[in-house]
Design a protein around this motif. Structure first.
Motif, PDB file in Angstrom:
ATOM      1  N   ALA A  12       0.840  -1.197   0.000  1.00 53.52           N
ATOM      2  CA  ALA A  12       0.000   0.000   0.000  1.00 53.52           C
ATOM      3  C   ALA A  12       0.878   1.251   0.000  1.00 53.52           C
ATOM      4  O   ALA A  12       1.959   1.267   0.592  1.00 53.52           O
ATOM      5  N   PRO A  13       0.419   2.305  -0.657  1.00 54.29           N
ATOM      6  CA  PRO A  13       1.196   3.548  -0.701  1.00 54.29           C
ATOM      7  C   PRO A  13       1.527   4.059   0.709  1.00 54.29           C
ATOM      8  O   PRO A  13       0.679   4.063   1.590  1.00 54.29           O
ATOM      9  N   GLY A  14       2.781   4.432   0.906  1.00 49.43           N
ATOM     10  CA  GLY A  14       3.214   4.988   2.182  1.00 49.43           C
ATOM     11  C   GLY A  14       3.630   3.967   3.220  1.00 49.43           C
ATOM     12  O   GLY A  14       4.191   4.308   4.247  1.00 49.43           O
ATOM     13  N   VAL A  15       3.363   2.698   2.962  1.00 49.86           N
ATOM     14  CA  VAL A  15       3.744   1.647   3.914  1.00 49.86           C
ATOM     15  C   VAL A  15       5.159   1.191   3.582  1.00 49.86           C
ATOM     16  O   VAL A  15       5.457   0.810   2.460  1.00 49.86           O
ATOM     17  N   GLU A  16       6.036   1.251   4.563  1.00 53.73           N
ATOM     18  CA  GLU A  16       7.427   0.848   4.362  1.00 53.73           C
ATOM     19  C   GLU A  16       7.632  -0.641   4.596  1.00 53.73           C
ATOM     20  O   GLU A  16       8.464  -1.262   3.949  1.00 53.73           O
TER      21      GLU A  16
END
Length: 108
Positions: A12-16
């Motif tokens: 998911a976007p923003g998940v490292e």
């Protein structure tokens, strides 16, 4: 199925990074079960908190592994599972013993 969820969250976007665990952050201990330590047959009735987790959980939470290493996905799929124990477990049950290579099991 859990791994598919972990991968979806991780991408998911923003998940490292993402990991999966059967409990929330400490001090929650997961489920408690009796354990046996092969090298300490005199210790009976030991109860320990058990948490099932993915290898990524340690890095995701910033939990250092002080000795040994985090297990791999392929090790999780073997009949003989691997385990990491915390410092409290080592002090309480393995005092004076190197925890590396110990055989700890939750009898059925």
């Amino acid at each position: 199925k859990f791994e598919a969820v972990r991968q979806a969250v991780a991408s998911a976007p923003g998940v490292e990074q993402a990991g999966i665990s059967t409990t929330w952050l400490p001090p929650m201990q997961g489920f408690v079960d009796k354990v046996e330590i092969e090298s300490k047959p005199d210790l009976t009735g030991i109860q320990a908190g058990l948490v099932l987790t993915s290898p990524e959980t340690f890095a995701t939470l910033g939990v250092p592994v002080l000795q040994g290493r985090v297990f791999t996905e392929s090790e999780m799929m073997r009949p003989a599972h691997v385990a990491l124990v915390n410092q409290t477990f080592v002090r309480k049950f393995l005092a004076g013993t190197d925890p590396m290579g110990q055989h700890v099991r939750a009898p059925a």
